[in-house]
Motif scaffolding. Structure first.
Motif, PDB file in Angstrom:
ATOM      1  N   ARG A  30      50.538  30.690   6.916  1.00  0.00           N
ATOM      2  CA  ARG A  30      50.155  31.097   8.266  1.00  0.00           C
ATOM      3  C   ARG A  30      50.098  29.906   9.228  1.00  0.00           C
ATOM      4  NH1 ARG A  30      45.464  31.755  11.283  1.00  0.00           N
ATOM      5  NH2 ARG A  30      45.521  33.531  12.750  1.00  0.00           N
ATOM      6  N   THR A  31      49.540  28.784   8.780  1.00  0.00           N
ATOM      7  CA  THR A  31      49.431  27.606   9.644  1.00  0.00           C
ATOM      8  C   THR A  31      50.800  27.082  10.034  1.00  0.00           C
ATOM      9  OG1 THR A  31      47.322  26.989   8.640  1.00  0.00           O
ATOM     10  CG2 THR A  31      48.521  25.264   9.818  1.00  0.00           C
ATOM     11  N   GLN A  32      51.696  26.971   9.047  1.00  0.00           N
ATOM     12  CA  GLN A  32      53.049  26.502   9.338  1.00  0.00           C
ATOM     13  C   GLN A  32      53.768  27.444  10.293  1.00  0.00           C
ATOM     14  OE1 GLN A  32      54.374  26.293   5.256  1.00  0.00           O
ATOM     15  NE2 GLN A  32      54.241  24.056   5.219  1.00  0.00           N
ATOM     16  N   LEU A  33      53.581  28.725  10.080  1.00  0.00           N
ATOM     17  CA  LEU A  33      54.269  29.700  10.919  1.00  0.00           C
ATOM     18  C   LEU A  33      53.768  29.637  12.361  1.00  0.00           C
ATOM     19  CD1 LEU A  33      56.372  31.909  11.010  1.00  0.00           C
ATOM     20  CD2 LEU A  33      54.618  33.562  10.349  1.00  0.00           C
ATOM     21  N   LEU A  34      52.470  29.415  12.546  1.00  0.00           N
ATOM     22  CA  LEU A  34      51.925  29.283  13.893  1.00  0.00           C
ATOM     23  C   LEU A  34      52.531  28.080  14.598  1.00  0.00           C
ATOM     24  CD1 LEU A  34      48.139  30.111  13.339  1.00  0.00           C
ATOM     25  CD2 LEU A  34      49.781  31.420  14.702  1.00  0.00           C
ATOM     26  N   ARG A  35      52.722  26.988  13.886  1.00  0.00           N
ATOM     27  CA  ARG A  35      53.336  25.802  14.466  1.00  0.00           C
ATOM     28  C   ARG A  35      54.782  26.070  14.871  1.00  0.00           C
ATOM     29  NH1 ARG A  35      51.305  21.327  10.008  1.00  0.00           N
ATOM     30  NH2 ARG A  35      49.154  21.107  10.758  1.00  0.00           N
ATOM     31  N   VAL A  36      55.507  26.722  13.984  1.00  0.00           N
ATOM     32  CA  VAL A  36      56.910  27.028  14.276  1.00  0.00           C
ATOM     33  C   VAL A  36      57.018  27.953  15.485  1.00  0.00           C
ATOM     34  CG1 VAL A  36      58.934  28.273  13.412  1.00  0.00           C
ATOM     35  CG2 VAL A  36      57.762  26.620  11.943  1.00  0.00           C
ATOM     36  N   THR A  37      56.163  28.955  15.555  1.00  0.00           N
ATOM     37  CA  THR A  37      56.178  29.900  16.671  1.00  0.00           C
ATOM     38  C   THR A  37      55.867  29.191  17.984  1.00  0.00           C
ATOM     39  OG1 THR A  37      55.497  31.684  15.190  1.00  0.00           O
ATOM     40  CG2 THR A  37      55.228  32.050  17.552  1.00  0.00           C
ATOM     41  N   PRO A  81      52.444  12.615   8.201  1.00  0.00           N
ATOM     42  CA  PRO A  81      52.943  13.993   8.182  1.00  0.00           C
ATOM     43  C   PRO A  81      52.851  14.627   6.803  1.00  0.00           C
ATOM     44  CG  PRO A  81      54.487  12.518   9.299  1.00  0.00           C
ATOM     45  CD  PRO A  81      53.468  11.650   8.633  1.00  0.00           C
ATOM     46  N   ARG A  82      52.403  15.869   6.797  1.00  0.00           N
ATOM     47  CA  ARG A  82      52.368  16.625   5.544  1.00  0.00           C
ATOM     48  C   ARG A  82      53.733  17.270   5.302  1.00  0.00           C
ATOM     49  NH1 ARG A  82      47.665  20.852   5.908  1.00  0.00           N
ATOM     50  NH2 ARG A  82      48.593  21.370   3.880  1.00  0.00           N
ATOM     51  N   PRO A  83      54.247  17.168   4.078  1.00  0.00           N
ATOM     52  CA  PRO A  83      55.554  17.787   3.826  1.00  0.00           C
ATOM     53  C   PRO A  83      55.497  19.293   3.921  1.00  0.00           C
ATOM     54  CG  PRO A  83      54.540  17.040   1.772  1.00  0.00           C
ATOM     55  CD  PRO A  83      53.687  16.516   2.889  1.00  0.00           C
ATOM     56  N   TRP A  84      56.608  19.878   4.385  1.00  0.00           N
ATOM     57  CA  TRP A  84      56.707  21.331   4.480  1.00  0.00           C
ATOM     58  C   TRP A  84      57.173  21.879   3.136  1.00  0.00           C
ATOM     59  CZ3 TRP A  84      56.402  24.724   8.844  1.00  0.00           C
ATOM     60  CH2 TRP A  84      55.922  24.096   9.982  1.00  0.00           C
ATOM     61  N   SER A  85      56.613  23.015   2.768  1.00  0.00           N
ATOM     62  CA  SER A  85      57.022  23.671   1.528  1.00  0.00           C
ATOM     63  C   SER A  85      56.884  25.167   1.688  1.00  0.00           C
ATOM     64  CB  SER A  85      56.172  23.189   0.348  1.00  0.00           C
ATOM     65  OG  SER A  85      54.805  23.477   0.582  1.00  0.00           O
ATOM     66  N   ALA A  86      57.727  25.882   1.010  1.00  0.00           N
ATOM     67  CA  ALA A  86      57.676  27.346   1.071  1.00  0.00           C
ATOM     68  C   ALA A  86      56.710  27.858   0.024  1.00  0.00           C
ATOM     69  CB  ALA A  86      59.067  27.915   0.837  1.00  0.00           C
ATOM     70  N   PHE A 131      63.724  32.964   7.493  1.00  0.00           N
ATOM     71  CA  PHE A 131      63.180  32.395   6.251  1.00  0.00           C
ATOM     72  C   PHE A 131      61.733  31.976   6.458  1.00  0.00           C
ATOM     73  CE2 PHE A 131      62.082  28.622   3.802  1.00  0.00           C
ATOM     74  CZ  PHE A 131      62.352  29.024   2.496  1.00  0.00           C
ATOM     75  N   ALA A 132      61.482  31.299   7.607  1.00  0.00           N
ATOM     76  CA  ALA A 132      60.136  30.821   7.886  1.00  0.00           C
ATOM     77  C   ALA A 132      59.144  31.975   7.956  1.00  0.00           C
ATOM     78  CB  ALA A 132      60.127  30.038   9.201  1.00  0.00           C
ATOM     79  N   GLU A 133      59.544  33.042   8.613  1.00  0.00           N
ATOM     80  CA  GLU A 133      58.645  34.181   8.783  1.00  0.00           C
ATOM     81  C   GLU A 133      58.309  34.845   7.447  1.00  0.00           C
ATOM     82  OE1 GLU A 133      59.857  35.586  13.297  1.00  0.00           O
ATOM     83  OE2 GLU A 133      60.946  36.406  11.586  1.00  0.00           O
ATOM     84  N   ASN A 165      67.293  30.267  15.075  1.00  0.00           N
ATOM     85  CA  ASN A 165      66.859  31.650  15.282  1.00  0.00           C
ATOM     86  C   ASN A 165      67.573  32.623  14.355  1.00  0.00           C
ATOM     87  OD1 ASN A 165      65.006  30.985  17.349  1.00  0.00           O
ATOM     88  ND2 ASN A 165      66.659  30.898  18.840  1.00  0.00           N
ATOM     89  N   ARG A 166      68.809  32.289  13.969  1.00  0.00           N
ATOM     90  CA  ARG A 166      69.568  33.200  13.096  1.00  0.00           C
ATOM     91  C   ARG A 166      69.216  33.030  11.622  1.00  0.00           C
ATOM     92  NH1 ARG A 166      75.853  34.331  14.599  1.00  0.00           N
ATOM     93  NH2 ARG A 166      75.581  35.024  16.735  1.00  0.00           N
ATOM     94  N   PHE A 167      69.028  31.782  11.196  1.00  0.00           N
ATOM     95  CA  PHE A 167      68.932  31.530   9.761  1.00  0.00           C
ATOM     96  C   PHE A 167      67.570  30.989   9.323  1.00  0.00           C
ATOM     97  CE2 PHE A 167      73.413  30.828  11.056  1.00  0.00           C
ATOM     98  CZ  PHE A 167      73.974  31.921  10.401  1.00  0.00           C
ATOM     99  N   TYR A 168      67.070  29.991  10.016  1.00  0.00           N
ATOM    100  CA  TYR A 168      65.860  29.332   9.548  1.00  0.00           C
ATOM    101  C   TYR A 168      64.601  30.123   9.884  1.00  0.00           C
ATOM    102  CZ  TYR A 168      68.785  25.275   8.633  1.00  0.00           C
ATOM    103  OH  TYR A 168      69.748  24.436   8.148  1.00  0.00           O
ATOM    104  N   LEU A 169      64.543  30.713  11.061  1.00  0.00           N
ATOM    105  CA  LEU A 169      63.339  31.418  11.467  1.00  0.00           C
ATOM    106  C   LEU A 169      63.051  32.630  10.579  1.00  0.00           C
ATOM    107  CD1 LEU A 169      60.987  31.412  13.406  1.00  0.00           C
ATOM    108  CD2 LEU A 169      62.351  32.762  15.013  1.00  0.00           C
TER     109      LEU A 169
END
Length: 338
Positions: free
Chosen positions: A279-286, A333-338, A272-274, A266-270
């Motif tokens: 959009r699809t990755q962010l919905l999964r993370v949320t 699994p599909r790899p995550w990328s920014a 960055f994710a946001e 919640n402090r560091f990774y989220l």
């Protein structure tokens, strides 16, 4: 106790309700099931409990009723959660009358963030599901002088083979691992994940019915308590079960995911994710954020009925999920990328 002439089971096509119905039938009782769409057999009926009048066949005296029906979705608005999990209980109480032995199935997580069902404030609970189950227990304390309340944690399949009539709830985990829906496991590795088998719940309910109604309000808490599996043990078992199944079906194995504590996430990774994820990755993370509280439990439940070890049950249940959801279990699994 003489076998009851009639036992009503709500939520009879769900994972727990179906197991309860079978256990009562096996014990020689004449059990009737109700669910939203009804089920197979002459003694299963459709009833949208709390929204419709009961079918004619459900009227008349009931010796016992087992209330398994529940909507376990966590994200419902409070008003809808009340409609889903409190209104049906009111309707059942009106149908059965005070003389019926009522067994109400609740949740070990019903005590929320404060360790009690006393609060009516939604923010005293992790989500609206917990709040609604606490409201149901408070209703029973108001309306019933005699009732059995049964709490239990995460439910796995049958002890023999891990089979479930319906895979839901916890089974977001194997689905997410196979699809690559989450980039890391946001959890306390040494937290506790208590589990029971559907057999544990069904057999306990059958014993309560056989014993007859209690003199007052009786609480049972099923689980492993301080002997529950640790979070890292659970994830290792899930991964072993999935990779065993995938190997047998010619699918590459899944790699283990890294652990991240909720505070780190919640402090560091989220943040960055946001900022950087699509959009699809962010919905999964949320969506995954809702599970953090259940993967960070460090205090064991105080159980009244300690069940046998559930490690093998978990392994078999994950393989049972894969058999029933082969397309999802084969995903790469599909790899995550920014």
């Amino acid at each position: 106790m003489t076998a009851p002439a009639r036992i009503l089971v709500t939520g009879a096509t769900g994972a727990v309700g179906s197991a309860v119905l079978r256990a009562l039938d096996a014990a020689g009782h004449r059990a009737y099931g109700v669910s939203r769409r009804g089920g197979p057999g002459a003694r299963q009926f459709a009833w949208r409990i709390g929204r419709q009048e009961p079918p004619r066949e459900l009227r008349g005296p009931w010796t016992a009723a087992v209330h398994c029906a529940a909507d376990t979705r966590w994200g419902l608005p409070v008003e809808r959660a009340e409609e889903a999990n409190v209104a049906p209980l009111r309707a059942l109480l009106s149908l059965i009358g005070p003389e019926t032995h009522l067994v109400h199935l609740s949740s070990s997580y019903v005590t929320g963030l404060e360790g009690s069902v006393a609060s009516d404030a939604p923010d005293a609970y992790r989500n609206s599901y917990e709040w609604s189950k606490a409201a149901a227990e408070r209703l029973l304390h108001t309306e019933r002088d005699s009732v059995d309340i049964v709490r239990f944690p995460i439910v796995m399949g049958a002890r023999a083979d891990g089979r479930l009539d319906r895979y839901s709830g916890f089974f977001w985990l194997p689905a997410s691992l196979c699809s690559g829906a989450v980039p890391a496991l946001v959890a306390h590795e040494k937290g506790l994940m208590d589990m029971v088998s559907t057999d544990d719940v069904a057999e306990h309910v059958a014993r309560l019915v056989a014993d007859g109604p209690p003199a007052g309000r009786r609480l049972s808490v099923l689980g492993r308590g301080d002997r529950a599996q640790r979070v890292d043990e659970v994830f290792d078992t899930v991964l072993d079960a999935l990779n065993s199944w995938r190997s047998e079906h010619g699918v590459p194995p899944l790699d283990p995911l890294p652990y991240v504590t909720p505070d780190q996430w919640n402090r560091f990774y989220l943040p960055f994710a946001e900022e950087y994820l699509d959009r699809t990755q962010l919905l999964r993370v949320t969506a995954f954020r809702a599970y953090q509280g259940y993967l960070s439990v460090t205090e064991p439940f105080e159980v009244t009925e300690r069940v046998a070890d559930t490690t093998r049950v978990l392994y078999q249940s994950i393989r049972g999920w894969a058999d029933a959801h082969g397309t999802s279990a084969r995903r790469i699994p599909r790899p995550w990328s920014a």
